[in-house]
Design a protein around this motif. Sequence first.
Motif, PDB file in Angstrom:
ATOM      1  N   THR A   1      47.975  15.673  70.870  1.00 55.36           N
ATOM      2  CA  THR A   1      47.068  16.143  69.831  1.00 55.36           C
ATOM      3  C   THR A   1      47.470  17.537  69.353  1.00 55.36           C
ATOM      4  N   LEU A   2      47.791  18.422  70.298  1.00 56.31           N
ATOM      5  CA  LEU A   2      48.258  19.758  69.913  1.00 56.31           C
ATOM      6  C   LEU A   2      49.574  19.675  69.141  1.00 56.31           C
ATOM      7  N   ALA A   3      50.476  18.790  69.585  1.00 57.43           N
ATOM      8  CA  ALA A   3      51.760  18.641  68.887  1.00 57.43           C
ATOM      9  C   ALA A   3      51.548  18.130  67.466  1.00 57.43           C
ATOM     10  N   SER A   4      50.639  17.177  67.300  1.00 52.54           N
ATOM     11  CA  SER A   4      50.389  16.644  65.955  1.00 52.54           C
ATOM     12  C   SER A   4      49.728  17.691  65.068  1.00 52.54           C
ATOM     13  N   ILE A   5      48.842  18.521  65.627  1.00 45.91           N
ATOM     14  CA  ILE A   5      48.228  19.598  64.847  1.00 45.91           C
ATOM     15  C   ILE A   5      49.301  20.572  64.365  1.00 45.91           C
ATOM     16  N   ALA A   6      50.247  20.886  65.251  1.00 43.17           N
ATOM     17  CA  ALA A   6      51.339  21.784  64.863  1.00 43.17           C
ATOM     18  C   ALA A   6      52.160  21.177  63.728  1.00 43.17           C
ATOM     19  N   VAL A   7      52.427  19.885  63.814  1.00 44.75           N
ATOM     20  CA  VAL A   7      53.218  19.212  62.779  1.00 44.75           C
ATOM     21  C   VAL A   7      52.453  19.178  61.457  1.00 44.75           C
ATOM     22  N   TYR A   8      51.160  18.840  61.502  1.00 46.83           N
ATOM     23  CA  TYR A   8      50.358  18.805  60.279  1.00 46.83           C
ATOM     24  C   TYR A   8      50.327  20.181  59.605  1.00 46.83           C
ATOM     25  N   THR A   9      50.140  21.220  60.408  1.00 42.09           N
ATOM     26  CA  THR A   9      50.053  22.567  59.850  1.00 42.09           C
ATOM     27  C   THR A   9      51.371  22.975  59.212  1.00 42.09           C
ATOM     28  N   LEU A  10      52.475  22.698  59.905  1.00 48.38           N
ATOM     29  CA  LEU A  10      53.781  23.048  59.354  1.00 48.38           C
ATOM     30  C   LEU A  10      54.050  22.289  58.059  1.00 48.38           C
ATOM     31  N   ASN A  11      53.730  21.004  58.039  1.00 48.56           N
ATOM     32  CA  ASN A  11      53.941  20.220  56.819  1.00 48.56           C
ATOM     33  C   ASN A  11      53.130  20.765  55.651  1.00 48.56           C
ATOM     34  N   ASP A  12      51.874  21.129  55.920  1.00 48.10           N
ATOM     35  CA  ASP A  12      51.034  21.649  54.835  1.00 48.10           C
ATOM     36  C   ASP A  12      51.536  22.993  54.328  1.00 48.10           C
ATOM     37  N   ILE A  13      52.099  23.799  55.227  1.00 52.28           N
ATOM     38  CA  ILE A  13      52.667  25.076  54.795  1.00 52.28           C
ATOM     39  C   ILE A  13      53.891  24.845  53.908  1.00 52.28           C
ATOM     40  N   LEU A  14      54.775  23.969  54.353  1.00 53.73           N
ATOM     41  CA  LEU A  14      56.018  23.735  53.626  1.00 53.73           C
ATOM     42  C   LEU A  14      55.792  22.975  52.321  1.00 53.73           C
ATOM     43  N   ASP A  15      54.783  22.109  52.306  1.00 54.26           N
ATOM     44  CA  ASP A  15      54.559  21.242  51.135  1.00 54.26           C
ATOM     45  C   ASP A  15      53.491  21.765  50.188  1.00 54.26           C
ATOM     46  N   ARG A  16      53.076  23.009  50.345  1.00 50.91           N
ATOM     47  CA  ARG A  16      51.918  23.482  49.571  1.00 50.91           C
ATOM     48  C   ARG A  16      52.174  23.433  48.070  1.00 50.91           C
ATOM     49  N   GLU A  17      53.391  23.739  47.627  1.00 50.50           N
ATOM     50  CA  GLU A  17      53.667  23.699  46.186  1.00 50.50           C
ATOM     51  C   GLU A  17      53.679  22.267  45.671  1.00 50.50           C
ATOM     52  N   ARG A  18      54.273  21.360  46.432  1.00 46.94           N
ATOM     53  CA  ARG A  18      54.308  19.955  46.014  1.00 46.94           C
ATOM     54  C   ARG A  18      52.914  19.343  46.069  1.00 46.94           C
ATOM     55  N   ASP A  19      52.121  19.730  47.075  1.00 49.14           N
ATOM     56  CA  ASP A  19      50.758  19.191  47.192  1.00 49.14           C
ATOM     57  C   ASP A  19      49.889  19.600  45.999  1.00 49.14           C
ATOM     58  N   ARG A  20      50.162  20.753  45.419  1.00 49.07           N
ATOM     59  CA  ARG A  20      49.353  21.215  44.287  1.00 49.07           C
ATOM     60  C   ARG A  20      49.526  20.343  43.060  1.00 49.07           C
ATOM     61  N   ARG A  21      50.592  19.553  43.027  1.00 49.04           N
ATOM     62  CA  ARG A  21      50.824  18.658  41.894  1.00 49.04           C
ATOM     63  C   ARG A  21      50.292  17.253  42.158  1.00 49.04           C
TER      64      ARG A  21
END
Length: 312
Positions: A76-96
């Motif tokens: 669960t902690l590992a998946s939270i880390a992965v989700y957070t990293l993905n959201d940080i890296l994908d923030r510009e793409r997610d805005r579209r």
Amino acid sequence: MTPAESRLSAPESPPTITPSARPARRWLRVPRALLRVSRPHQWLKNPVVIALPAVTMSRWDPGALLAVLWATALFTLASIAVYTLNDILDRERDRRHPVKRNRPIASGELGVATAWCYLGAVSVLLAAGIVLASPARTWPVLAYLVINLAYSFRLKHVSVVDAFTVAAGFALRALVGYLVLDAAPSPWLLLTVLSACLLLSFGKRRRELSTGSSGHRPALLGYSVQLADYFVIVSAALALACYTLFLLAEPGGGGRSTVLIVVTVAAAVFGLFRYLQILVVGNGGGDPVRTLIGDQTLLVAGLLWAVVFLVS
């Protein structure tokens, strides 16, 4: 002007706000955003997959339960880390994206610096949990992190490889369930988990293609709805074949009676058919977890399957 008229003509005073009310709401905003980044509705898949070996072997002694809970906490902690990293890296793409633009980091609700600090804190807790546990038993957690780092930076943009990477993470969850129980892993059960997760991954991509969101995910340019249908069919057939072989060939499965084997395979087939119905006819499958836990028919089929294993 009468006193009554003066009261009516006087401007209304603004509502009184206590000094602590506004800061309290402001402080709650960040924890709520961190919780959304952590995606708690996705946590259910960790105990479900990690506990599969315990369910199939009917291992429910206190030591086994504690080991499964510890492995679940680590994943669960590992998946939270992965989700957070993905959201940080994908923030510009997610805005579209029409839906993902509402994620906390993409919408600006949660600052990038705060997200990095949160990721660091979660990583420290995860490292401490792995050290306290036996690294020989929890190495799939580290493998999961390595694979998902590659996924975050590159593999999620490569068609087909993206789905296999996601499915491999679930196979690692099942594998750690065996390791913490000091049991020999079943290749047939691991292949069942892998192929079933491929089914869900390709189903998710089919849904994204049907809604015309291929521009948001570059890997979707290598798919088509027809190709995704082929992948879904092959994955479903492979999952069912591997699961049947697990029941017939493995010591934990071969000891079950013919009636119980028929019942559990029938429940699995029904669950597959129901999922395909939701995917193709109901236009669902965009979020596999919400699809599986949000359909009462699938829940009943899953409950029947679990009961058969527990009583056999």
